[in-house]
Design a protein around this motif. Structure first.
Motif, mmCIF file in Angstrom:
data_model
loop_
_atom_site.group_PDB
_atom_site.id
_atom_site.type_symbol
_atom_site.label_atom_id
_atom_site.label_comp_id
_atom_site.label_asym_id
_atom_site.label_seq_id
_atom_site.Cartn_x
_atom_site.Cartn_y
_atom_site.Cartn_z
ATOM 1 N N ALA A 210 -47.165 35.189 12.404
ATOM 2 C CA ALA A 210 -45.835 35.124 11.776
ATOM 3 C C ALA A 210 -44.892 34.240 12.582
ATOM 4 C CB ALA A 210 -45.250 36.530 11.641
ATOM 5 N N SER A 211 -44.983 34.321 13.893
ATOM 6 C CA SER A 211 -44.113 33.498 14.736
ATOM 7 C C SER A 211 -44.503 32.037 14.670
ATOM 8 C CB SER A 211 -44.175 33.987 16.190
ATOM 9 O OG SER A 211 -43.655 35.284 16.292
ATOM 10 N N LYS A 212 -45.802 31.790 14.686
ATOM 11 C CA LYS A 212 -46.267 30.399 14.578
ATOM 12 C C LYS A 212 -45.881 29.813 13.220
ATOM 13 C CE LYS A 212 -48.744 26.848 16.220
ATOM 14 N NZ LYS A 212 -48.341 26.098 17.435
ATOM 15 N N ALA A 213 -45.942 30.641 12.181
ATOM 16 C CA ALA A 213 -45.539 30.183 10.851
ATOM 17 C C ALA A 213 -44.055 29.812 10.843
ATOM 18 C CB ALA A 213 -45.826 31.257 9.804
ATOM 19 N N ALA A 214 -43.234 30.648 11.463
ATOM 20 C CA ALA A 214 -41.801 30.369 11.522
ATOM 21 C C ALA A 214 -41.539 29.089 12.299
ATOM 22 C CB ALA A 214 -41.052 31.542 12.150
ATOM 23 N N LEU A 215 -42.311 28.890 13.369
ATOM 24 C CA LEU A 215 -42.158 27.670 14.159
ATOM 25 C C LEU A 215 -42.482 26.442 13.308
ATOM 26 C CD1 LEU A 215 -43.428 27.105 17.781
ATOM 27 C CD2 LEU A 215 -43.787 25.392 16.012
ATOM 28 N N SER B 24 -36.735 19.541 16.202
ATOM 29 C CA SER B 24 -36.658 19.794 14.754
ATOM 30 C C SER B 24 -36.810 21.280 14.471
ATOM 31 C CB SER B 24 -37.729 19.004 14.010
ATOM 32 O OG SER B 24 -39.027 19.451 14.358
ATOM 33 N N SER B 25 -37.664 21.932 15.233
ATOM 34 C CA SER B 25 -37.878 23.358 15.025
ATOM 35 C C SER B 25 -36.657 24.179 15.413
ATOM 36 C CB SER B 25 -39.099 23.803 15.831
ATOM 37 O OG SER B 25 -39.145 25.193 15.912
ATOM 38 N N LEU B 26 -36.008 23.819 16.501
ATOM 39 C CA LEU B 26 -34.806 24.549 16.913
ATOM 40 C C LEU B 26 -33.703 24.386 15.879
ATOM 41 C CD1 LEU B 26 -34.753 23.752 20.743
ATOM 42 C CD2 LEU B 26 -35.229 25.968 19.679
ATOM 43 N N GLN B 27 -33.533 23.166 15.402
ATOM 44 C CA GLN B 27 -32.546 22.927 14.354
ATOM 45 C C GLN B 27 -32.867 23.752 13.112
ATOM 46 O OE1 GLN B 27 -32.275 18.750 13.447
ATOM 47 N NE2 GLN B 27 -31.474 18.202 15.459
ATOM 48 N N THR C 121 -44.618 33.702 4.316
ATOM 49 C CA THR C 121 -45.723 34.637 4.103
ATOM 50 C C THR C 121 -47.038 33.899 3.846
ATOM 51 O OG1 THR C 121 -44.213 36.298 3.214
ATOM 52 C CG2 THR C 121 -46.561 36.530 2.660
ATOM 53 N N TRP C 122 -46.961 32.880 2.996
ATOM 54 C CA TRP C 122 -48.175 32.130 2.696
ATOM 55 C C TRP C 122 -48.686 31.407 3.938
ATOM 56 C CZ3 TRP C 122 -49.747 27.109 3.164
ATOM 57 C CH2 TRP C 122 -50.986 26.807 2.564
ATOM 58 N N LEU C 123 -47.765 30.768 4.656
ATOM 59 C CA LEU C 123 -48.158 29.994 5.832
ATOM 60 C C LEU C 123 -48.759 30.901 6.908
ATOM 61 C CD1 LEU C 123 -48.256 27.275 7.224
ATOM 62 C CD2 LEU C 123 -45.860 27.546 7.894
ATOM 63 N N GLU C 124 -48.153 32.055 7.063
ATOM 64 C CA GLU C 124 -48.666 33.021 8.042
ATOM 65 C C GLU C 124 -50.116 33.399 7.730
ATOM 66 O OE1 GLU C 124 -46.408 36.635 8.140
ATOM 67 O OE2 GLU C 124 -47.967 37.736 9.246
ATOM 68 N N ALA C 125 -50.391 33.677 6.457
ATOM 69 C CA ALA C 125 -51.753 34.063 6.058
ATOM 70 C C ALA C 125 -52.740 32.932 6.305
ATOM 71 C CB ALA C 125 -51.765 34.479 4.587
ATOM 72 N N VAL D 2 -39.305 32.114 17.130
ATOM 73 C CA VAL D 2 -39.648 30.693 17.248
ATOM 74 C C VAL D 2 -39.570 30.233 18.701
ATOM 75 C CG1 VAL D 2 -38.888 28.353 16.660
ATOM 76 C CG2 VAL D 2 -39.043 30.098 14.877
ATOM 77 N N VAL D 3 -38.493 30.626 19.382
ATOM 78 C CA VAL D 3 -38.339 30.224 20.788
ATOM 79 C C VAL D 3 -39.494 30.774 21.625
ATOM 80 C CG1 VAL D 3 -36.914 30.505 22.853
ATOM 81 C CG2 VAL D 3 -35.833 30.034 20.651
ATOM 82 N N LYS D 4 -39.807 32.031 21.396
ATOM 83 C CA LYS D 4 -40.903 32.669 22.140
ATOM 84 C C LYS D 4 -42.225 31.934 21.888
ATOM 85 C CE LYS D 4 -42.766 37.288 22.460
ATOM 86 N NZ LYS D 4 -42.847 38.556 21.701
ATOM 87 N N GLN D 5 -42.432 31.568 20.643
ATOM 88 C CA GLN D 5 -43.670 30.871 20.279
ATOM 89 C C GLN D 5 -43.752 29.500 20.953
ATOM 90 O OE1 GLN D 5 -46.126 32.299 18.365
ATOM 91 N NE2 GLN D 5 -47.358 30.540 18.975
ATOM 92 N N HIS D 6 -42.644 28.803 21.038
ATOM 93 C CA HIS D 6 -42.643 27.505 21.718
ATOM 94 C C HIS D 6 -43.073 27.660 23.168
ATOM 95 C CE1 HIS D 6 -41.299 24.598 18.824
ATOM 96 N NE2 HIS D 6 -40.259 25.316 18.467
ATOM 97 N N LYS D 7 -42.539 28.696 23.819
ATOM 98 C CA LYS D 7 -42.912 28.923 25.218
ATOM 99 C C LYS D 7 -44.390 29.234 25.337
ATOM 100 C CE LYS D 7 -38.564 30.774 27.035
ATOM 101 N NZ LYS D 7 -38.053 31.835 27.922
ATOM 102 N N ALA D 8 -44.869 30.095 24.436
ATOM 103 C CA ALA D 8 -46.289 30.451 24.463
ATOM 104 C C ALA D 8 -47.150 29.204 24.273
ATOM 105 C CB ALA D 8 -46.599 31.485 23.382
ATOM 106 N N ASP D 9 -46.761 28.349 23.347
ATOM 107 C CA ASP D 9 -47.533 27.140 23.079
ATOM 108 C C ASP D 9 -47.567 26.221 24.303
ATOM 109 O OD1 ASP D 9 -47.937 28.075 20.560
ATOM 110 O OD2 ASP D 9 -46.803 26.517 19.507
#
Lengths: 179, 179
Positions: free
Chosen positions: B141-146, A149-152, B119-123, A169-176
């Motif tokens: 910010a990346s986790k928020a985007a994810l 869902s996140s990739l979409q 922005t809100w989610l990141e904070a 987002v992709v980087k964050q998935h790997k980190a997670d």
DNA sequence: GTCTATAGGGGGATAGAC
DNA sequence: GTCTATCCCCCTATAGAC
């Protein structure tokens, strides 16, 4: 079918017409109708071909024999390439957004496609966690749904906020997963 | 505007017409044009109102004073309610999918809306990690985007695979954050 | 298999009466 | 502010010539 597939990923199923394809191929509208009598049949054929292609990929030893981490990278690369290709979005995601105005046969195909993507991703995640290279709680099926869902969504978000958001987002998935 | 907003979330911007709204309100097509001369202006007004509403919410003490965990639950509940309301999808997600066929003014509004959500989610995520209740690597910010991309995508996926898939995703996000 | 021609519908938008 | 009437465009689809 190549053109139809691209157009669905760029403008959506309702956003493309026989005229678009005919113009690009330098033939007339009616010529397309000879091969695909209705738009619904054309749409179905496009999704079916996409599904078959994915099955060929995942059953090929070049993907099958990859390590769990490499498998995930391969899966991510599909979406990275989709983004790089004219800012397309995932075929499944595009169709799901228009789901409510889709003919029944296309809904079925969309459902089947999404299920198949999820099933493969779930198995890859489970394999990786069992092997100790991925770390995540909960069910592999849920984590697979989260990632897909996140990739979409990230491909769509990238249209508004740029490609860098998608890479984040992709980087964050790997980190997670490797945390 | 209520109807227009619902229709965008159910059928997309290109999927609704003046006739839909006029019919529901039992007035004629032209009456809508008196208030919103063009569809583009109507679309812009809808997104602007949506953005204003979100700003009101997050600046209200009922949200502002919540704990990080409660803030996240509140944010998730927006999407859960959206799903429960006729299987709607996120306004931002719907517009991003159609981004390539949107007038420039709507693209700008879509971009602004998405940025504000992020922005809100990141904070909120940063606050939670600093307080020691959320655990994740990488940039907030990346986790928020994810998370945002996943919620958008999960609402779409739920159309093909059912509401349970959406709930799985939300549950998995919580598990990941509290791990 | 592709063409011309056309049917038939829906869409956004406008003019002018009321 | 809402109505009727209308314009013009794009869409899917079909009939019949070539």
């Amino acid at each position: 079918m190549d053109l139809a597939e691209s157009l669905v990923q760029e403008k959506g199923y309702n956003g493309f017409s026989y005229a678009h394809i005919a113009g690009e191929l330098k033939v007339k509208n009616a010529a397309i109708h000879y091969h695909f009598p209705t738009k619904e049949e054309l749409g179905c054929a496009v999704i079916k071909r996409y599904r078959d292609r994915f099955q060929l990929w995942i059953n090929n030893s070049r993907v099958k024999d990859l390590s769990p981490e490499e498998k995930l990278d391969w899966f991510f690369s599909i979406y990275t390439n989709t983004r790089a290709d004219n800012g397309k979005v995932c075929l499944a995601g595009s169709l799901e957004t228009e789901f409510n105005s889709l003919p029944a046969s296309l809904r079925q195909e969309t459902e089947a496609l999404t299920s198949e993507l999820l099933t493969w991703l779930e198995a890859a995640l489970k394999e990786g966690r069992d092997a100790g290279v991925f770390r995540f709680g909960g069910e592999p099926a849920s984590k697979a749904a989260l990632i897909l869902s996140s990739l979409q969504g990230a491909l769509q978000m990238a249209r508004a906020l740029g490609t860098s958001k998608f890479h984040d987002v992709v980087k964050q998935h790997k980190a997670d997963l490797l945390a």
